[in-house]
Design a protein around this motif. Structure first.
Motif, PDB file in Angstrom:
ATOM      1  N   LEU A 198      -2.291  -6.785  13.433  1.00 53.74           N
ATOM      2  CA  LEU A 198      -1.453  -7.430  12.421  1.00 53.74           C
ATOM      3  C   LEU A 198      -0.546  -8.454  13.092  1.00 53.74           C
ATOM      4  O   LEU A 198      -0.043  -8.220  14.188  1.00 53.74           O
ATOM      5  N   SER A 199      -0.350  -9.563  12.416  1.00 58.83           N
ATOM      6  CA  SER A 199       0.516 -10.625  12.934  1.00 58.83           C
ATOM      7  C   SER A 199       1.866 -10.574  12.234  1.00 58.83           C
ATOM      8  O   SER A 199       1.931 -10.680  11.007  1.00 58.83           O
ATOM      9  N   PRO A 200       2.952 -10.417  13.005  1.00 59.88           N
ATOM     10  CA  PRO A 200       4.284 -10.445  12.386  1.00 59.88           C
ATOM     11  C   PRO A 200       4.575 -11.839  11.860  1.00 59.88           C
ATOM     12  O   PRO A 200       4.197 -12.837  12.474  1.00 59.88           O
ATOM     13  N   ARG A 201       5.253 -11.905  10.718  1.00 61.91           N
ATOM     14  CA  ARG A 201       5.673 -13.175  10.136  1.00 61.91           C
ATOM     15  C   ARG A 201       6.751 -12.902   9.104  1.00 61.91           C
ATOM     16  O   ARG A 201       6.976 -11.758   8.725  1.00 61.91           O
ATOM     17  N   LEU A 202       7.417 -13.942   8.673  1.00 59.68           N
ATOM     18  CA  LEU A 202       8.403 -13.788   7.600  1.00 59.68           C
ATOM     19  C   LEU A 202       7.719 -14.031   6.270  1.00 59.68           C
ATOM     20  O   LEU A 202       6.808 -14.853   6.162  1.00 59.68           O
ATOM     21  N   TRP A 203       8.169 -13.312   5.268  1.00 55.84           N
ATOM     22  CA  TRP A 203       7.618 -13.427   3.921  1.00 55.84           C
ATOM     23  C   TRP A 203       8.766 -13.254   2.943  1.00 55.84           C
ATOM     24  O   TRP A 203       9.343 -12.185   2.861  1.00 55.84           O
ATOM     25  N   TYR A 204       9.152 -14.302   2.255  1.00 52.01           N
ATOM     26  CA  TYR A 204      10.332 -14.311   1.388  1.00 52.01           C
ATOM     27  C   TYR A 204      11.577 -13.856   2.157  1.00 52.01           C
ATOM     28  O   TYR A 204      12.433 -13.169   1.631  1.00 52.01           O
ATOM     29  N   GLY A 205      11.632 -14.229   3.426  1.00 53.40           N
ATOM     30  CA  GLY A 205      12.778 -13.897   4.265  1.00 53.40           C
ATOM     31  C   GLY A 205      12.787 -12.468   4.774  1.00 53.40           C
ATOM     32  O   GLY A 205      13.782 -12.014   5.330  1.00 53.40           O
ATOM     33  N   MET A 206      11.675 -11.758   4.616  1.00 54.49           N
ATOM     34  CA  MET A 206      11.591 -10.366   5.064  1.00 54.49           C
ATOM     35  C   MET A 206      10.583 -10.256   6.200  1.00 54.49           C
ATOM     36  O   MET A 206       9.583 -10.985   6.215  1.00 54.49           O
ATOM     37  N   PRO A 207      10.807  -9.335   7.132  1.00 60.00           N
ATOM     38  CA  PRO A 207       9.787  -9.075   8.142  1.00 60.00           C
ATOM     39  C   PRO A 207       8.520  -8.575   7.457  1.00 60.00           C
ATOM     40  O   PRO A 207       8.576  -7.678   6.618  1.00 60.00           O
ATOM     41  N   ALA A 208       7.392  -9.178   7.797  1.00 58.20           N
ATOM     42  CA  ALA A 208       6.123  -8.802   7.200  1.00 58.20           C
ATOM     43  C   ALA A 208       5.044  -8.816   8.277  1.00 58.20           C
ATOM     44  O   ALA A 208       5.241  -9.371   9.361  1.00 58.20           O
ATOM     45  N   TYR A 209       3.903  -8.233   7.941  1.00 61.35           N
ATOM     46  CA  TYR A 209       2.807  -8.106   8.893  1.00 61.35           C
ATOM     47  C   TYR A 209       1.518  -8.464   8.160  1.00 61.35           C
ATOM     48  O   TYR A 209       1.216  -7.897   7.116  1.00 61.35           O
ATOM     49  N   ALA A 210       0.778  -9.433   8.725  1.00 62.90           N
ATOM     50  CA  ALA A 210      -0.371  -9.995   8.028  1.00 62.90           C
ATOM     51  C   ALA A 210      -1.660  -9.786   8.809  1.00 62.90           C
ATOM     52  O   ALA A 210      -1.665  -9.700  10.031  1.00 62.90           O
ATOM     53  N   LYS A 211      -2.744  -9.726   8.043  1.00 70.34           N
ATOM     54  CA  LYS A 211      -4.092  -9.662   8.609  1.00 70.34           C
ATOM     55  C   LYS A 211      -4.858 -10.835   8.024  1.00 70.34           C
ATOM     56  O   LYS A 211      -4.909 -10.989   6.795  1.00 70.34           O
ATOM     57  N   ASP A 212      -5.434 -11.653   8.874  1.00 68.76           N
ATOM     58  CA  ASP A 212      -6.179 -12.834   8.438  1.00 68.76           C
ATOM     59  C   ASP A 212      -5.356 -13.715   7.497  1.00 68.76           C
ATOM     60  O   ASP A 212      -5.859 -14.234   6.504  1.00 68.76           O
ATOM     61  N   GLY A 213      -4.067 -13.826   7.783  1.00 70.18           N
ATOM     62  CA  GLY A 213      -3.186 -14.689   7.000  1.00 70.18           C
ATOM     63  C   GLY A 213      -2.619 -14.060   5.740  1.00 70.18           C
ATOM     64  O   GLY A 213      -1.787 -14.655   5.074  1.00 70.18           O
ATOM     65  N   ASN A 214      -3.056 -12.853   5.391  1.00 73.28           N
ATOM     66  CA  ASN A 214      -2.587 -12.176   4.177  1.00 73.28           C
ATOM     67  C   ASN A 214      -1.622 -11.050   4.521  1.00 73.28           C
ATOM     68  O   ASN A 214      -1.960 -10.163   5.311  1.00 73.28           O
ATOM     69  N   VAL A 215      -0.463 -11.060   3.905  1.00 74.85           N
ATOM     70  CA  VAL A 215       0.529 -10.018   4.158  1.00 74.85           C
ATOM     71  C   VAL A 215      -0.027  -8.680   3.685  1.00 74.85           C
ATOM     72  O   VAL A 215      -0.517  -8.550   2.562  1.00 74.85           O
ATOM     73  N   VAL A 216       0.069  -7.685   4.564  1.00 74.94           N
ATOM     74  CA  VAL A 216      -0.390  -6.331   4.255  1.00 74.94           C
ATOM     75  C   VAL A 216       0.810  -5.441   3.962  1.00 74.94           C
ATOM     76  O   VAL A 216       0.792  -4.666   3.015  1.00 74.94           O
ATOM     77  N   CYS A 217       1.869  -5.563   4.780  1.00 67.42           N
ATOM     78  CA  CYS A 217       3.060  -4.751   4.554  1.00 67.42           C
ATOM     79  C   CYS A 217       4.303  -5.535   4.941  1.00 67.42           C
ATOM     80  O   CYS A 217       4.226  -6.532   5.655  1.00 67.42           O
ATOM     81  N   PHE A 218       5.453  -5.056   4.448  1.00 67.91           N
ATOM     82  CA  PHE A 218       6.710  -5.754   4.702  1.00 67.91           C
ATOM     83  C   PHE A 218       7.864  -4.761   4.640  1.00 67.91           C
ATOM     84  O   PHE A 218       7.747  -3.675   4.073  1.00 67.91           O
ATOM     85  N   PHE A 219       8.987  -5.172   5.230  1.00 67.71           N
ATOM     86  CA  PHE A 219      10.210  -4.368   5.206  1.00 67.71           C
ATOM     87  C   PHE A 219      11.286  -5.148   4.466  1.00 67.71           C
ATOM     88  O   PHE A 219      11.558  -6.301   4.775  1.00 67.71           O
ATOM     89  N   GLN A 220      11.882  -4.503   3.489  1.00 68.76           N
ATOM     90  CA  GLN A 220      12.983  -5.111   2.732  1.00 68.76           C
ATOM     91  C   GLN A 220      14.243  -4.301   3.003  1.00 68.76           C
ATOM     92  O   GLN A 220      14.315  -3.132   2.642  1.00 68.76           O
ATOM     93  N   ASP A 221      15.201  -4.913   3.687  1.00 67.62           N
ATOM     94  CA  ASP A 221      16.451  -4.204   3.949  1.00 67.62           C
ATOM     95  C   ASP A 221      17.234  -4.025   2.650  1.00 67.62           C
ATOM     96  O   ASP A 221      17.053  -4.776   1.695  1.00 67.62           O
ATOM     97  N   ALA A 222      18.074  -3.025   2.615  1.00 70.06           N
ATOM     98  CA  ALA A 222      18.813  -2.690   1.390  1.00 70.06           C
ATOM     99  C   ALA A 222      19.696  -3.841   0.926  1.00 70.06           C
ATOM    100  O   ALA A 222      19.857  -4.052  -0.275  1.00 70.06           O
ATOM    101  N   GLN A 223      20.246  -4.610   1.849  1.00 65.18           N
ATOM    102  CA  GLN A 223      21.143  -5.699   1.483  1.00 65.18           C
ATOM    103  C   GLN A 223      20.422  -6.883   0.854  1.00 65.18           C
ATOM    104  O   GLN A 223      21.044  -7.681   0.159  1.00 65.18           O
ATOM    105  N   LYS A 224      19.121  -6.993   1.071  1.00 65.71           N
ATOM    106  CA  LYS A 224      18.359  -8.153   0.581  1.00 65.71           C
ATOM    107  C   LYS A 224      18.576  -8.367  -0.918  1.00 65.71           C
ATOM    108  O   LYS A 224      18.822  -9.482  -1.350  1.00 65.71           O
ATOM    109  N   PHE A 225      18.460  -7.303  -1.690  1.00 64.64           N
ATOM    110  CA  PHE A 225      18.665  -7.387  -3.130  1.00 64.64           C
ATOM    111  C   PHE A 225      19.723  -6.387  -3.599  1.00 64.64           C
ATOM    112  O   PHE A 225      19.694  -5.929  -4.733  1.00 64.64           O
TER     113      PHE A 225
END
Length: 152
Positions: A78-105
């Motif tokens: 998986l490749s780490p990347r940002l997705w809507y300002g959140m840490p995310a992890y992608a496979k072949d350019g597609n986000v598979v999972c992400f972490f949303q901190d409590a403060q985000k929303f």
């Protein structure tokens, strides 16, 4: 003749300030990716993710650091990347999972989420996000197994 045309109704969606910020972050991420072009590599994404994690408040920062390590160990492809300002992890350019901190929303808890690209299907209904308040050893093992299944 009677006018039968209906007046156009406003269908403007109302977004929170946090949602607007996330959308702007996504636009900036796409612009940055376009500027980097094909020379972008996994290290670029990882440095951006680690910088975003470093900006988080406690205890989410510690949780995000631990999740980053768990995800990298469980699915090194998986490749780490940002997705809507959140840490995310992608496979072949597609986000598979992400972490949303409590403060985000301004939520009660942080969230580990999975996109529709994750292979977690289990019948007609299954969870695609998990609330996180802490990470125990059992949680680490469960998350590792979920991430492995998601990329299988």
């Amino acid at each position: 003749m009677k006018d039968t045309q209906k007046s156009a109704k406003s269908t403007t969606a109302t977004f929170t300030d946090e949602e607007r910020v996330a959308m702007k972050e996504r636009v900036n991420e796409q612009k940055a990716a376009a500027r980097r072009g094909p020379r972008a590599d996994k290290a670029d994404g990882e440095s951006e993710v680690l910088a975003k994690i470093a900006e988080m408040a406690e205890p989410d920062r510690v949780m995000a650091e631990r999740l980053h390590a768990i995800i990298k160990a469980s699915a090194p492809d998986l490749s780490p990347r940002l997705w809507y300002g959140m840490p995310a992890y992608a496979k072949d350019g597609n986000v598979v999972c992400f972490f949303q901190d409590a403060q985000k929303f301004k939520a009660r808890y942080a969230t580990l989420g999975f996109s529709d690209k994750a292979h977690l299907d289990d019948g007609a209904m299954w969870p695609n996000s998990y609330a996180l308040t802490e990470l125990t050893a059992a949680d680490k093992a469960r998350i590792g197994a979920l991430v492995k299944k998601a990329v299988s």
